[in-house]
Design an enzyme around this catalytic site. Structure first.
Site, PDB file in Angstrom:
ATOM      1  N   HIS A 120       0.861  -1.180   0.000  1.00 47.95           N
ATOM      2  CA  HIS A 120       0.000   0.000   0.000  1.00 47.95           C
ATOM      3  C   HIS A 120       0.899   1.232   0.000  1.00 47.95           C
ATOM      4  CE1 HIS A 120       0.214   1.787   4.081  1.00 47.95           C
ATOM      5  NE2 HIS A 120       0.325   0.563   4.553  1.00 47.95           N
TER       6      HIS A 120
ATOM      7  N   ASP B 146      -0.311   4.584   0.329  1.00 46.49           N
ATOM      8  CA  ASP B 146      -0.804   5.740   1.061  1.00 46.49           C
ATOM      9  C   ASP B 146      -0.155   5.790   2.438  1.00 46.49           C
ATOM     10  OD1 ASP B 146      -2.288   3.364   1.604  1.00 46.49           O
ATOM     11  OD2 ASP B 146      -3.824   4.527   2.623  1.00 46.49           O
TER      12      ASP B 146
ATOM     13  N   ASP C  20       6.223   2.486   6.795  1.00 47.32           N
ATOM     14  CA  ASP C  20       4.806   2.134   6.574  1.00 47.32           C
ATOM     15  C   ASP C  20       4.227   2.990   5.469  1.00 47.32           C
ATOM     16  OD1 ASP C  20       2.307   1.015   6.916  1.00 47.32           O
ATOM     17  OD2 ASP C  20       1.765   2.317   8.583  1.00 47.32           O
TER      18      ASP C  20
ATOM     19  N   GLU D 114      -5.342   2.012   1.917  1.00 44.16           N
ATOM     20  CA  GLU D 114      -5.201   0.991   2.955  1.00 44.16           C
ATOM     21  C   GLU D 114      -5.291   1.589   4.345  1.00 44.16           C
ATOM     22  OE1 GLU D 114      -3.120  -1.700   5.857  1.00 44.16           O
ATOM     23  OE2 GLU D 114      -2.706   0.396   5.314  1.00 44.16           O
ATOM     24  N   GLU D 115      -4.702   2.752   4.543  1.00 45.79           N
ATOM     25  CA  GLU D 115      -4.730   3.349   5.878  1.00 45.79           C
ATOM     26  C   GLU D 115      -6.165   3.703   6.295  1.00 45.79           C
ATOM     27  OE1 GLU D 115      -2.427   3.195   7.830  1.00 45.79           O
ATOM     28  OE2 GLU D 115      -0.491   3.352   6.827  1.00 45.79           O
TER      29      GLU D 115
ATOM     30  N   GLU E 264       4.459  -5.125   3.959  1.00 49.30           N
ATOM     31  CA  GLU E 264       4.462  -4.287   5.172  1.00 49.30           C
ATOM     32  C   GLU E 264       5.694  -4.629   6.027  1.00 49.30           C
ATOM     33  OE1 GLU E 264       2.164  -2.034   6.450  1.00 49.30           O
ATOM     34  OE2 GLU E 264       0.170  -2.564   5.708  1.00 49.30           O
TER      35      GLU E 264
ATOM     36  N   HIS F 279       3.298   4.939  11.793  1.00 50.86           N
ATOM     37  CA  HIS F 279       2.459   6.015  12.328  1.00 50.86           C
ATOM     38  C   HIS F 279       3.154   6.815  13.426  1.00 50.86           C
ATOM     39  CE1 HIS F 279      -1.456   3.691  11.017  1.00 50.86           C
ATOM     40  NE2 HIS F 279      -0.499   3.671  10.102  1.00 50.86           N
TER      41      HIS F 279
END
Length: 398
Positions: free
Chosen positions: A77, A79, A110, A144-145, A170, A369
């Site tokens: 992903h 984003d 991430d 995805e987030e 990931e 994050h």
């Protein structure tokens, strides 16, 4: 000898991988705003001579190498989340930083590093003739987030692509991951009656009702099911909302959002019924529901879904698991096999559609994050090399 060639080629590509990653970090690309990130990935795929490149109607980029009948996919992903409080950062999250061993910036772990290693892993496969009769698909997936797995619901159902198996790129802290807890987003609503705050007894305060419900929700978390491999199911109140005519009035409604993590053996029906059965939920006739996601992608496509993201686990002795273990072992020695704490697109790929998934990606989970996010150059190299070695490893077991 082949392993040495793969590792050598991956190390040779480190300067290009570093530049590619830093370029991606410099492009703000939160969920539903990934257009410029996708453009940059497309350019890299073109420069590396992918055999076919497609951007689907949702905005996912699909890069193909080879022409085999069966597909091995590598999903990343692309984003990112926002930066949060900028004062918690020691450097500009989009300008990033680089030293001899690390690359920093929002999305470094991430999970922009994953698309970088996957794109270059596919290039190495082509250069060293490692495709083993398969088509390799590298996906740069969106949203995805916001809604993990939605992109793969679209790829499987609308693009009509069903891989033999999928590697989720990931961050895995250097290990091979074979599962994760699922999750769902639950809402609880309770009604009240407003009145003037100077005489609260005339009304029915929805916030007081919800306070009792929240206490019961907190206690419910303590008795949820546990699983030896995936760990315990959990829930957490993550948001609270209310309505009131003014700050001088009793609240006439209150709602909470609950982040529910589902371990093995737990279902969305079970999770909803556990909350509906709470004494105060019954007492106050609270409504318990599951959120739906219907935010448009950056292409303005709306693809609604329930906010339910199923648990998944693949056996350690499954050929997909053992194939990536073999590929890693041939290059770097025996790996650690473990699981993710957080959620990935595997919730759809395997959780909904039972397509086997394994996880291996650059970076560390605890960077996700977080402020001052970083990844590691050695991880980019190792992952690209293992990805490149995987098709032949899988062909031997298949």
């Amino acid at each position: 000898m082949q392993s040495e060639k793969i590792d050598q080629k991956a190390n040779e590509y480190l300067p290009q991988m570093t530049k590619f990653l830093r370029d991606l970090i410099a492009i703000p690309g939160e969920s539903a705003n990934e257009r410029e990130t996708i453009k940059r990935i497309k350019k890299e795929m073109e420069d590396l001579e992918f055999d076919k490149i497609k951007i689907d109607a949702m905005g996912n980029i699909l890069g193909f190498m080879g022409d085999g009948e069966k597909i091995i996919a590598y999903d990343a992903h692309i984003d990112t989340v926002g930066v949060g409080n900028i004062e918690n950062w020691d450097f500009d999250p989009y300008q990033g930083f680089e030293n001899e061993t690390e690359i920093g910036g929002r999305g470094a772990s991430d999970q922009l590093g994953g698309i970088v290693s996957a794109v270059y892993g596919a290039r190495i496969m082509k250069e060293l003739n490692l495709l083993a009769g398969y088509t390799v698909l590298v996906t740069g997936t969106v949203q995805e987030e916001d809604c993990d797995g939605l992109c793969w619901q679209y790829i499987i159902k609308e693009d009509k692509i069903e891989p033999e198996f999928v590697v989720i790129t990931e961050p895995t802290d250097g290990g091979i991951y074979r599962g994760q807890r699922g999750r769902m987003e639950i809402r609880v609503d309770v009604a009240g009656i407003s009145c003037h705050g100077s005489a609260p007894e005339r009304g029915d305060n929805a916030i007081y009702k919800m306070a009792e419900i929240v206490t019961e929700v907190k206690r419910l978390n303590e008795r949820l099911r546990d699983d030896k491999f995936l760990g315990k199911g959990t829930l957490a109140v993550s948001q609270i909302f209310f309505t009131s005519p003014s700050r001088c009035a009793v609240a006439d409604s209150c709602a909470i959002s609950i982040d529910r993590r589902l371990t093995a053996g737990e279902t969305f029906d079970m999770a909803l019924e556990e909350i509906r059965a709470l004494p105060c939920v019954k007492k106050y006739d609270a409504e318990v529901s599951m959120y739906k996601y219907n935010r448009p992608s950056y292409t303005d496509l709306v693809y609604p879904t329930d906010c339910y993201f199923p648990t998944w686990v693949i056996d350690e002795d499954h050929k997909a698991t053992q194939s990536i273990v073999d590929a890693f072992t041939s290059l770097y020695g025996k790996p650690r096999v473990d699981k993710w704490t957080f959620s990935t697109n595997g919730v759809s790929i395997m959780g909904r559609y039972k397509i086997p998934c394994v996880g291996f990606g650059p970076g560390k989970e605890n960077q996700a994050h977080a402020p001052n996010e970083k990844t590691f150059k050695a991880d980019l190299v190792r992952c690209a090399a293992v990805y490149a070695a995987l098709p032949q490893s899988y062909a031997k077991r298949a």
